[in-house]
Design a protein around this motif. Sequence first.
Motif, PDB file in Angstrom:
ATOM      1  N   GLY A  12       0.821  -1.210   0.000  1.00 43.32           N
ATOM      2  CA  GLY A  12       0.000   0.000   0.000  1.00 43.32           C
ATOM      3  C   GLY A  12       0.856   1.262   0.000  1.00 43.32           C
ATOM      4  N   SER A  16       1.173   3.915  -3.155  1.00 42.95           N
ATOM      5  CA  SER A  16       0.903   5.349  -3.018  1.00 42.95           C
ATOM      6  C   SER A  16       2.068   6.180  -3.551  1.00 42.95           C
ATOM      7  CB  SER A  16       0.592   5.714  -1.571  1.00 42.95           C
ATOM      8  OG  SER A  16       1.717   5.512  -0.758  1.00 42.95           O
ATOM      9  N   ALA A  47      -4.405   1.772  -2.636  1.00 36.96           N
ATOM     10  CA  ALA A  47      -3.337   1.792  -1.634  1.00 36.96           C
ATOM     11  C   ALA A  47      -3.907   1.960  -0.227  1.00 36.96           C
ATOM     12  CB  ALA A  47      -2.352   2.918  -1.944  1.00 36.96           C
TER      13      ALA A  47
END
Length: 136
Positions: A12, A16, A47
């Motif tokens: 995640g 991002s 994300a």
Amino acid sequence: MKGRFNWPLWSGLLLSVVAFLSYYGFFSQFPVTRDVPWVPFLLFLIAAALLVAGWRRAPRKTLASIVAVLELVVIGVFVFLVTVFSRDLPRSGRAPAVGQQAHAFALPDTQNRTVALSDLRQGSNGVLLIFYRGYW
């Protein structure tokens, strides 16, 4: 649980960062993704879902919370940069000023009939032209 790699948490965060960098490196070149950065926003949403799943999976929440704050900072900086710097786009040097007479042109209307500016001026004091910035 000890020794398990928390892949949703780290993927995640990585996603991002990729979303942030991909906008400025690739998606800002095209009007459909530059004017409204929907692809990076979609990547940020994925994300964030991975981050939540990774945070819930983490046995100790301290490191997961730090990673969550880092991801939120990345998303916040992106939103800030996109919204603040989009207001500072350079003005077009060839655009008519307010009150200045527009050059003659003809464009199709919603029924695909050609309408000329000179046709609209007949019998009226003026014509209001509204220019939309964007892509349809």
